[in-house]
Structures are given as structure tokens and as C-alpha cells.
Design an enzyme around this catalytic site. Structure first.
Site, mmCIF file in Angstrom:
data_model
loop_
_atom_site.group_PDB
_atom_site.id
_atom_site.type_symbol
_atom_site.label_atom_id
_atom_site.label_comp_id
_atom_site.label_asym_id
_atom_site.label_seq_id
_atom_site.Cartn_x
_atom_site.Cartn_y
_atom_site.Cartn_z
ATOM 1 N N ARG A 20 41.141 147.188 -4.510
ATOM 2 C CA ARG A 20 40.750 145.827 -4.127
ATOM 3 C C ARG A 20 41.556 144.869 -4.979
ATOM 4 O O ARG A 20 41.418 144.806 -6.191
ATOM 5 C CB ARG A 20 39.258 145.629 -4.390
ATOM 6 N N GLY A 21 42.455 144.124 -4.336
ATOM 7 C CA GLY A 21 43.424 143.312 -5.048
ATOM 8 C C GLY A 21 42.823 142.320 -6.021
ATOM 9 O O GLY A 21 43.261 142.195 -7.164
ATOM 10 N N GLU A 22 41.766 141.584 -5.596
ATOM 11 C CA GLU A 22 41.215 140.533 -6.447
ATOM 12 C C GLU A 22 40.546 141.097 -7.703
ATOM 13 O O GLU A 22 40.381 140.395 -8.698
ATOM 14 C CB GLU A 22 40.228 139.681 -5.667
ATOM 15 N N THR A 29 41.580 144.240 -9.365
ATOM 16 C CA THR A 29 42.403 145.059 -10.275
ATOM 17 C C THR A 29 43.916 144.884 -10.125
ATOM 18 O O THR A 29 44.679 145.523 -10.839
ATOM 19 C CB THR A 29 42.084 146.557 -10.040
ATOM 20 N N ARG A 30 44.363 144.034 -9.186
ATOM 21 C CA ARG A 30 45.802 143.955 -8.914
ATOM 22 C C ARG A 30 46.607 143.623 -10.165
ATOM 23 O O ARG A 30 47.647 144.212 -10.429
ATOM 24 C CB ARG A 30 46.087 142.921 -7.834
ATOM 25 N N GLY A 73 56.158 139.833 6.321
ATOM 26 C CA GLY A 73 56.283 139.618 7.759
ATOM 27 C C GLY A 73 56.038 140.861 8.579
ATOM 28 O O GLY A 73 55.850 140.784 9.787
ATOM 29 N N GLU A 86 41.285 151.887 4.894
ATOM 30 C CA GLU A 86 42.170 152.772 4.112
ATOM 31 C C GLU A 86 41.425 154.033 3.694
ATOM 32 O O GLU A 86 41.926 155.158 3.845
ATOM 33 C CB GLU A 86 42.659 152.048 2.856
#
Length: 1136
Positions: A29-31, A33-34, A62, A96
Site C-alpha cells: 500500500r503506497g501511502e 510504506t512507499r 501512460g 493483486e
């Protein structure tokens, strides 16, 4: 691993045929642990050389993220799921996860969960924030909720990591532990490599060349033919060694990717894989970022030099200890970039059989019923791994009849998958390179390189550079002085010519197959055949036509053969080939072949075995014709008018028995470079050749009465006075009364074999040939040779074999009325003529003992001479096996001696029956190879003096020594001999520093049939189990026939091995064996101390002075394999 609440373990690795594009896929989840945990984990994985997919770093802006992400999941070997507090909020993350769990079950993907700031039970039970997230999902994604929940449960039941419980919560240590474990799970691929047939030894050999652990930056290029296993070898080696570097990456398919995306993207990919970042200009950053990093980089399928310059421009770009592996089909790229070349070795013998069986017999077929067919397929594949794999896979479920059908089809139509892979190299050639390759594939495979090069040059292909370019691209090889290529590469060339129109030869550019010639003959007489540029064919009779067309000839042929005169010659198919540049035709042409042929493009004309009396009627313009060769044209009575062939460079006549006169215009061929007239016994007159100003090669073999003596003198005088006259090679065999004082100073190769030369010719000769390097005086009547009066300062090779004289008294009574020729001269001419015929036609010299061969010649010569020259049959009155041509054979090196020039490197003196001494052999510092055997009278002590001189020369320190002699070396000169054809010497601890090399000693005491033995020398680390060798005792076991003994002495200097970077001090034994010597019965090996030599010499800088590679197609000593674990050397003492 830190255990979760479940007892389940990570997915077990499964061996499938799955080809992974990535090692690891990161789901997160990017927000959450990115920029923290996942960023650090990703960098650590990349630095360890683990190819990791991270969505925000990998997917181009893109591009649709959904399908690309799903594909990346499927192509990853390991999926690492980072469960965080807000992971379940994202429907994307849950999609995913669901797809990952599906791949776990279908492809054997390994799943590894990490629970970052979240408890595994929260994930499993979907409570707290996970529960709140699913309340929303039930409203928006009702159809997916159950699948997502099941995926969360299954994943949380897999044992995973909780970083806060590892190393007291130190995140960096937790990441290190995770990366190490992931790396260990990827060991599966490395262990799988061991199952790849033949790969273990090849990887070990490549690793020894990489010299991992030593300093410096080393670049190795794996080079070879397409489908030969280059990428597999690089990949396997990478898998085994990448953990020893600070960073690593494998860039595959550079040829294809550079064309699609450019080199800058590949530069950035290298940085991403090693550094985890990819900003700025790639080339500058590679130099800046990696110069202090110890990295491993594999650049796969490089086909342009600019690719190497962009991706690995200089060793200075990389830190100390870095290694760069490159795979390519083009050796030129590697050499231009100063990269060490590692030649890929194709599969041999059992390896090839095993690989084929692995794919063809997967438990479906009983192998015993298919052994013969398997061997045929393996032979067809020629050790090419690609072909063995493709063919094995295609046959795995077929029955035996289908196997036979598939094999028959392969003979005509190559497999598409194999063809496509091989054709990549051809497609990368220029137009002239393609034409050159196709000519070699269709016409010149197995032809002598020099002969083929002459024809190819005449056709305008510039083969000196072109052949080397094709060799460097792996399309051709040079084997024993002949052009060669892999069978499947040749099939590819044939398919390019015939593939699109397999039964329509009018569409071909080259025609060489018999059935295609038959089809051409059956075509309409007005058919346009302008596409055909080259033609090689054999005589086709009326019977062959009727058999091919099964008794029903096409109308054109039927009409043609109804004419009785046409029953034998072929139809005139050349008439419509207006662009034909090359003809090689073997066959019976009763009428002139080229009368109706417009040869405006013809460059090379070769005719063999025709019955025509002239090539064409009258005058014909062939301004492009440069080569004309006529073999065995038994009815030819005249040569053509040469005025229309002003650019002819090579003219050869061979055994044209009725030819009496060469056209007067021949003397005006000012561009002629090579003239050969052999076995044309009826020629009476020939025009003056004094205007042939560019002549370099002249041969009159077996044509003893070719020119009047005045013409020869005139030619020789011209060689002296014409400044622009050049003659690099002059062959004057079987020619009598040659004035030796008139040879040109620029000669480099001189062949005077069988020229009836005697002592007086040599003693009165005024030779000053400052550039002569090769001299052949074999087959003459010398009793001594003294080179002190002859100035040959550059002479490197000397052959005085078979110097013996046919005697007057051979045991029969001459015809007193005979007056045509003297007995001696007549006998000599018949002997030479018979020798030539038996040698060329029956190849007797290569198949029987020399003594038997000479007795055959002797007896037949006496019979023919008496029967046809003296009018009666003569019978030998002496013993059944008379002395072989007694008289004054070469016997003396003063009286019966041979004086060896100071510059000589190689001496050949076979069957000089009365040779007694070599004369003064001191100061012959370049002499390293001598072959002297065949019933001579050399005293063993004199032979030892020659050997001693060789051991005092330059070869002792930096080269090799090879000697073959017809006697036993005096006792005490070398160490003990042992019975058998193999001996092992255990090396002492101090051998590397205290010894200069080792001597090999072998004795054959039975026969001289095996005159071309091969010896294997292996130096290695591993010590074999002790073998007992019985010592030969000369006093207790004397020789019954010491005169028939042949002794081989070889010497290998350690410096010669150090120069190849093969030698190191860890070797422990030397094994010496005569594998091809079935009658070898005594061998020995001993070390030579450095202080055993008279003086220590400086290293020789110019090794070409030893004259080995330049003279012979194969070296006397060849290092076939050298690595840190072993060195293998092949020794061919009698190879000339």
C-alpha cells in the site's frame, strides 16, 4: 522467519517449465510504506542483484496499469506481500493479492508475507481497519469480496515476517534478514542449473577465466554460433556468482531492446537494478555511480560495438573486482572493445545424446526402440543445444514411423524454430557478406581456403576481409586449412536459396544439386535463367534423365534425346544464363560447352573430365574471366584464343593428355599471376612467357618436356632484370636442368621437389635469396647439402625428404638395341609418372606402409619400363624385397651430411636412407621442430647433439620443442621410461619456481605405420589414484630390432603456458598419453630444472620466428583447454 499465528510454511518451490522475468514482485500500500519500509527493502533487494518489480518504479507513465501489473505478477518467481494498516483499503492491492494466490496454486509461485505494523490475526480475521475496509467494499465491489477475504486468509496463514519482532525492532536488520532469506530461496535456479546437461563443466571453466576474487576489472565475451548456449552459460554463471558482488544485473536481449527503446533506457536499467535509482543521463551516471562498486553485469546478445561502448565503455567505469560478461555472435565486437573471448563449446557425444533424450523421452516412449533414430537426429543437430532441444521436444509424443518421416523432412526442410534463430546472424550481414556466405555454403564448404579465396576474389567478394568477418560472426570456421561451417548453418544457407521455391530452380541464384540441374534441363528452351549466378554440376546421362523422370521425359528433353548425337551430352542449359559468373562442371561434353553461352559476367570457369576437343569455336570475349582451370580433358587438342581474355589471372591445365600446343596469344596475358601445367605430357610448344610480368606462382609438375631450355633460361633471366616482376611462390617440380642461380630475390616459397638435382647443382649454385622462408628439396639426388655457400638468411622451413637416386643396376639386363631414352632417365621418368598417378589417384601414400608403397612403385616401375620402353618384360633377379632405390641418397650433413642454416626453425628429413650426420648444429637458436625417420644411418650420438642444440636455443625458455627420430636416445640422456602408452608424474611442491618446463619421451619399437601420432598432455590439480608403472630396463630387456624404433621427444616450457595465463602453482600432476598410438609401448615424463640449461635467456619478443602457425594449418602443440583446475595440450609431432 518470524512465525505468525499459523503453522503453515511458505510455498514449496516447484520445478516447472515457467520462465521468470522477475525474481521478486512487491505488493504494498503506497501511502503506508512507499517512502519508508518498501523503499528500503527494494533498494536492498536490488543491491543484492535480485531483479525486483515495484509498480511505481517499473511501469512506464501512460501505460495501462492493470494488465501490465497482472503480467508482472505471473512472471515473478517470488511475491512479497507487505501487509500494512491500510492495505485492505485499496481494491487494487486486494486484486493483486487475489491474483498472487492464484499464481501460487497454478505456477508454483513462492509467496512471502510481511506484516508491517499490523498483526497477522487482524489480516486473517479482517477486523479493526481491515473490517472497516470490507464494509465499504461490500457496497462497491460486492462480487469480489468473498475472493478477497479468502486470499487474505490464505496469505496470512503462510509463515511470514513481523519486522517489529526482529532484532528488537531494528528495521535495517530486519530487512537484511528478509533479503538473505529471499536470496536463499532463489538458489533454486542455481541448483536447477546443475541439472542442465554439460553446463557444470562449462560454468566452472568460465568462472576460472573470470578469476573471481582477484583484483582489477575483467570483461569476458562468450562468443559462438546462434543456438549454441551462450545465454544459458551466462545465466548459469550469473546465478552462481552474483552474491559475491556489491551489485549485479542481467540485461537480456540487448540486440532487440536497443532497437525498440534505445541505449539510454538500457543504461538507466543497469542503474536501477544496481542502485535502485535511475535519474539523469545513464552513461554519465554509470561511470559516476559504479566506479567504486564491485559489480557483476551481464550484457546478453550484443550485436553492435556502440552497445558495448554505451553500457560498459571502459573498465574505469567499474570498481575494483568487477566482472562484465557479454554474449555475442560477433567476435569482432569483443576484440574491438579489448574483451577476452570465451569460445562457446557445443555439446559432444554423450552430452548431446543426453540432452536430446531429456526432451524426446519423457517417459512416453521406450528408448531402446528408438536408439538408431536418436543417433541420426543427434548427428543432424551437430551438438547445437537449440536444435537438440527443439527436435527432441517435437518428437516426444510421436511414434517410430512419424520419427522416420520427420527425419526425412528435415533433410529437405529445416525446422522453422532452428532456422529462425540461426538466420539472425545472416540477416545482420551486408549484401556482399551475404553473397560471400551463400557462395561458401553452396560451393566451397570443405574446399581449401586458398583455392576458394582465389575464386571468391575473382567474383569480386573481397574474401580476405569477408571470410574473417563471417568467421567472427560464427557463420564459418577454418578447419585444417579448409572452409567449413556447422551443418545446420549450411542448411540455413541452402534454405535461403531454395526455401521459397523448392522445386523451381529458375528462381535460384545458385544451383548445385543434381535434381535442380535435371529440372533446369527439362524447362523450355526460351526460359529466362538470368537469376542464376553460380553453377556446379556433374555430367548427366540419358539414363539418369529417364530414371529421374520415371521413363516419361518432358517434351523438350524427349525431342532433344531423339537425336542420336545427343544421347550422351547434356542439353545446352547454359544458353539462357546470361548472368552466370561461376561454372564448375564435371562431366562428358562431346561438343564445345560454351558456344551458345553469352559469358559477359563469367569470372571463373572450371571444367573436369570433358571429352570436347575445344572449349568454344573461334574467338570469344570474356573480359571478366579471371580463372580458368581444365582438369582431365582427355580430348582437348587446343586451348582457346586468349586475346579475348585479357584479365585472366589464373590458368591451370591438369592431365590434358592430347594437348600439344598452347595458343600463341597466351604469352600476352600480362595480368596472369598463377600458371600451373601438370601431367600434360604431349605439350610440345608453348609461347614465350617473358611478358607475364605479374607471375607469382609457376608449377610444371610431371611435365618434364614442357618448354625448350632456352625459354626457361629466358624466363629466369627476366626474373632478374624486370624491376616490377614479382614471384612470391615458385613451384618447379619434376623439371630437369634448372639454372639455380637465376631465381628471383623476392622469392618466399620455393619448391624444387623431384627436379633431378644433384650435388653439382647445389655446389655450383649462386643463391642469394634474402626473403626465402620455405624451401622444399625433397625427392632429389643429393648426397650432401652445404648451406654455407648459399645465402638464405630468413630460411625457416627445410624439407629434404626422399632424397634418393634410382640406380642403373637394379637386377635386370637392358635391351642393347634401346636408344629412345637412357635406362636411368627412362626409369626415373616412369618412376616419377607412376608415383604421381598412384599418389593422386589411389592415395596409396596415406593408406599403406611407406616401405610397402615404395616396393610397389619399384616393381611396377621396373615392369612398365621394361615392357613399354625396352620392348620386353623384365623380372627382378635379386631378392624378393630388393634395396629401395640404392645409390646416392642424401647421406651427409661434409660427406653424407646436411648443413642446417642458422635461421632454420623446422627441419623435415624423412626416408633419407643414407643420412649419417647433421653436421655442425651449434648456434641454431630458432630450431625447435625436427622430424627425421625412415631407415637412415644417423648415429644416436649425432642425433643427441642435434637435440642438445635445440634445448640450448630460444625455444627452451618460451616455446616448445618437438623431435621425431629413427633411433633410441642414448641411455642417461633422459630419465627412466615406463612400459605402456600412459604415464603420470606427480609434481613436487617447488615445481612452479624451480623448473623451466618438462620433457616428454615416448618410444614406438614395432612399426612406423602410425606416422602421425597424437599425444594428450593434461596438467591438473586433482591427483589420480596411484597407478603402478613398470620401469623399462634397457639392459635386461634389449631391443630385437633397434633400427626400426621411432623416438618422440617433446618439451613444454612453463613460460609458454604462463603467456596464456593458464599456469598456476596449484597444479599437482602431469598426465602424458599417446591416445592415438596403439603400438606405443614406452613413455616417460620428467621436469627440467632451470639450472640445467647452459644460460638463462631473456624472453623472446617475436614468437613468429618459431614458424609454426604460419606454416601449418594446425599447431604442433595446441592448448585445447586451460583453466584454474586443469590444462589440456595436444601434441602432434609429425604434423606438416
Amino acid at each position: 522467519m518470524a512465525s505468525s499465528s499459523s503453522s503453515s510454511t511458505p510455498s514449496a518451490p516447484m520445478f516447472t517449465s515457467q520462465s521468470w522475468s522477475y525474481d521478486v514482485f512487491l505488493s504494498f500500500r503506497g501511502e503506508d510504506t512507499r517512502k519508508t519500509f518498501v523503499d528500503h527493502l527494494y533498494s536492498a533487494l536490488v543491491q543484492q542483484g535480485i531483479d525486483t518489480y515495484k509498480d511505481d518504479e517499473t511501469i512506464p507513465r501512460g501505460e495501462s496499469i492493470g494488465p501490465s501489473l497482472m503480467k508482472a505478477i505471473e512472471e515473478s518467481q517470488i511475491a512479497v506481500i507487505v501487509f500494512s494498516v491500510n492495505y485492505a483499503d485499496s481494491s487494487w492491492c486486494l486484486d493483486e493479492l487475489a491474483h498472487i494466490m492464484k499464481c501460487k496454486d497454478t505456477t508454483g509461485q513462492i509467496v512471502m508475507p510481511i506484516f508491517y505494523d499490523v498483526d497477522p490475526s487482524t489480516v486473517r480475521k479482517q477486523n479493526e481497519k481491515y473490517g472497516k475496509a470490507f464494509v465499504k467494499h461490500k457496497l462497491l465491489n460486492k462480487n469480489k469480496v468473498e475472493a478477497w477475504k479468502k486470499a487474505l486468509v490464505d496469505a496470512s496463514n503462510i509463515s511470514g515476517w513481523e519486522p517489529k519482532k526482529i532484532a528488537n525492532g531494528h528495521e535495517s536488520k530486519a530487512i537484511k534478514e528478509i533479503v538473505e532469506y529471499i536470496s536463499s530461496r532463489l538458489q533454486v535456479s542455481a541448483s536447477a542449473n546443475e541439472k542442465l546437461i554439460g553446463m557444470s563443466d562449462r560454468v566452472q571453466r568460465l568462472q576460472s577465466e573470470l578469476q573471481i576474487g582477484s583484483g582489477g576489472v575483467r570483461m569476458i565475451g562468450i562468443w559462438g554460433v546462434g543456438g549454441g548456449g551462450k545465454t544459458t552459460l551466462a545465466s548459469c554463471t550469473y546465478d552462481e556468482i552474483y552474491r559475491k558482488f556489491d551489485g549485479c544485473c542481467f540485461i537480456a536481449n540487448i540486440r532487440e531492446k536497443s532497437r525498440k527503446h534505445g541505449l539510454e533506457k538500457l543504461q538507466k536499467k543497469i542503474l536501477k537494478k544496481i542502485e535502485g535509482k535511475s535519474g539523469g543521463k545513464g552513461r554519465c551516471l554509470i561511470d559516476k555511480k559504479l566506479r567504486n562498486r564491485r559489480v557483476l553485469i551481464v550484457l546478453d546478445d550484443v550485436d553492435q560495438l556502440d552497445q558495448l561502448e554505451a553500457l560498459a565503455g571502459s573498465p574505469d567505469w567499474f570498481g575494483d573486482g568487477s566482472r562484465i560478461l557479454i554474449t555475442t555472435r560477433d567476435e569482432h565486437i569483443l576484440k574491438a572493445h579489448k574483451v577476452v573471448v570465451h569460445d562457446i563449446s557445443l555439446l559432444q557425444g554423450d552430452e548431446a545424446i543426453k540432452l536430446f533424450r531429456k526432451h524426446a523421452f519423457r517417459g512416453c516412449l521406450p528408448m531402446k526402440d528408438y536408439e538408431q533414430l536418436s543417433e541420426e537426429v543427434v548427428y543432424y543437430a551437430g551438438g547445437l543445444p537449440l536444435a537438440l532441444t527443439v527436435l527432441g521436444s517435437s518428437l516426444c509424443d510421436k511414434n517410430i514411423d512419424q520419427w522416420r518421416s520427420a527425419l526425412a523432412r528435415l533433410q529437405e526442410i529445416p525446422d522453422d524454430k532452428i532456422l529462425e534463430k540461426l538466420k539472425i546472424s545472416f540477416d545482420g550481414l551486408t549484401k556482399v557478406q551475404k553473397d560471400l556466405f551463400l557462395d561458401i555454403a553452396c560451393f566451397f564448404r570443405w574446399e581449401k581456403k586458398d583455392e576458394a579465396m582465389g575464386v571468391l576474389n575473382a567474383c569480386g567478394f573481397h574474401p580476405v576481409i569477408g571470410v574473417e568477418e563471417l568467421r567472427q560472426k560464427g557463420l564459418i570456421t577454418i578447419s585444417h586449412g579448409c572452409l567449413d561451417m556447422h551443418d545446420l548453418v549450411q542448411d540455413m544457407g541452402h534454405h535461403i536459396i531454395r526455401g521459397e521455391h523448392p522445386k523451381n530452380p529458375k528462381k535460384y541464384t545458385r544451383v548445385w544439386m543434381k535434381e535442380d540441374v535435371l529440372r533446369l534441363c527439362a524447362m523450355d528452351a526460351t526460359m529466362d535463367l538470368d537469376k542464376i549466378e553460380g553453377l556446379r554440376a556433374s555430367f548427366l546421362s540419358y539414363t539418369e534423365f529417364t530414371e529421374y523422370f520415371e521413363g516419361s521425359l518432358p517434351p523438350k528433353l524427349d525431342e532433344y534425346f531423339r537425336i542420336p548425337a545427343n544421347r550422351e551430352p547434356i542439353p545446352p542449359i547454359l544458353a539462357n544464363m546470361r548472368n552466370l559468373r561461376y561454372i564448375d562442371w564435371k562431366g562428358d561434353h562431346a561438343n564445345p560447352l560454351l558456344n551458345t553461352f553469352p559469358p559477359r559476367e563469367l569470372c571463373c570457369l572450371i571444367l573436369r573430365g570433358s571429352m570436347q576437343d575445344q572449349l568454344w569455336n573461334g574467338y570469344k570475349q570474356l573480359r571478366n574471366l579471371k580463372i580458368m582451370e581444365l582438369y582431365n580433358l582427355d580430348n582437348l587438342i587446343m586451348t582457346p584464343n586468349f586475346d579475348g581474355i585479357p584479365y585472366l589471372e589464373k590458368f591451370k591445365l591438369y592431365r590434358c593428355q592430347k594437348l600439344e600446343e598452347i595458343h600463341s596469344s597466351f604469352g600476352d596475358l600480362e595480368r596472369l599471376v598463377s600458371l600451373t601445367i601438370e601431367g600434360c605430357l604431349s605439350i610440345k610448344t608453348c609461347p614465350s612467357i617473358t611478358r607475364l610480368k605479374k607471375l607469382e606462382t609457376l608449377s610444371f609438375k610431371a611435365s618434364p618436356i614442357l618448354f625448350e631450355l632456352s625459354e626457361i633460361r629466358q624466363k629466369m633471366e627476366k626474373l632478374e632484370v624486370e624491376e616490377n616482376m614479382r614471384s612470391d611462390v615458385l613451384l618447379l617440380a619434376y623439371l630437369t636442368n634448372i639454372r639455380l642461380c637465376l631465381f628471383h630475390r623476392d622469392l618466399r616459397k620455393l619448391n624444387l621437389s623431384f627436379c633431378n638435382l644433384e650435388d653439382k647443382d647445389m655446389s655450383s649454385a649462386i643463391w642469394e635469396l634474402p626473403n626465402l622462408q620455405e624451401l622444399n628439396l625433397s625427392g632429389n639426388n643429393f648426397s650432401q647439402l652445404d648451406f654455407s655457400l648459399i645465402r638464405l638468411p630468413q630460411l625457416k622451413f627445410l624439407d629434404v625428404s626422399n632424397c634418393m637416386e634410382l640406380p642403373v643396376d637394379v637386377g635386370f639386363t637392358p635391351n642393347p638395341n634401346h636408344s629412345l631414352v637412357s635406362e636411368v632417365e627412362g626409369g626415373r621418368i616412369l618412376y616419377y609418372a607412376l608415383w604421381l598417378r598412384l599418389s593422386l589417384i589411389c592415395h596409396i601414400r596415406n593408406k599403406v606402409d611407406r616401405f610397402v608403397y615404395d616396393r610397389i612403385i619399384y616393381k611396377l616401375g621396373v615392369y612398365i619400363y621394361g615392357r613399354f620402353c625396352l620392348g620386353k618384360t623384365w623380372y627382378l633377379s635379386g631378392p624378393s624385397d630388393p634395396p629401395l632405390f640404392p645409390g646416392n641418397p642424401l647421406s651427409d650433413i661434409s660427406h653424407n651430411k646436411l648443413g642446417i642454416p642458422l635461421s632454420l626453425a623446422v627441419l623435415k628429413a624423412l626416408f633419407c636412407y643414407s643420412l649419417k650426420t647433421f653436421g655442425d648444429t651449434l648456434y641454431r637458436k630458432w630450431l625447435w621442430k625436427v622430424s627425421v625417420y625412415g631407415s637412415n644411418e644417423i648415429d644416436p650420438l649425432d642425433g643427441w647433439m642435434l637435440l642438445n642444440s635445440m634445448f640450448q636455443g630460444n625455444a627452451f625458455e618460451d616455446h616448445f620443442i618437438s623431435a621425431t627420430v629413427q633411433y633410441q636416445i642414448p641411455k642417461g640422456v633422459f630419465g627412466r621410461l615406463f612400459w605402456g602408452n600412459k604415464f603420470t608424474l606427480h609434481l613436487p611442491p617447488n615445481w612452479y619456481d624451480n623448473f623451466s618446463g618438462f620433457v616428454l619421451h615416448a618410444v614406438n619399437a614395432v612399426s612406423i605405420n602410425d606416422r602421425n601420432p597424437e599425444f594428450d598432455i593434461i596438467i591438473k590439480k586433482e591427483v589420480d589414484e596411484d597407478s603402478r608403472f613398470r620401469v623399462y630396463n634397457e639392459e635386461l630387456e634389449p631391443e630385437d630390432h633397434p633400427g626400426s624404433m621411432i623416438t618422440y621427444v617433446g618439451y613444454v616450457s612453463f613460460n609458454s603456458l604462463r603467456n596464456t595465463m593458464c599456469l598456476n602453482s596449484t597444479y599437482k600432476m602431469i598426465s602424458f598419453s599417446g591416445m592415438a598410438c596403439s603400438i606405443l609401448d614406452r613413455v616417460g615424463v620428467e621436469l627440467v630444472r632451470k639450472d640445467d640449461s647452459v644460460q638463462t635467456k631473456e624472453a623472446v619478443e617475436d614468437r613468429s620466428e618459431f614458424w609454426d602457425e604460419e606454416l601449418f594449418h594446425r599447431s604442433t602443440f595446441t592448448i585445447e583447454h586451460g583453466s584454474k583446475s586443469s590444462i589440456k595440450i595436444k601434441w602432434l609431432p609429425n604434423y606438416f
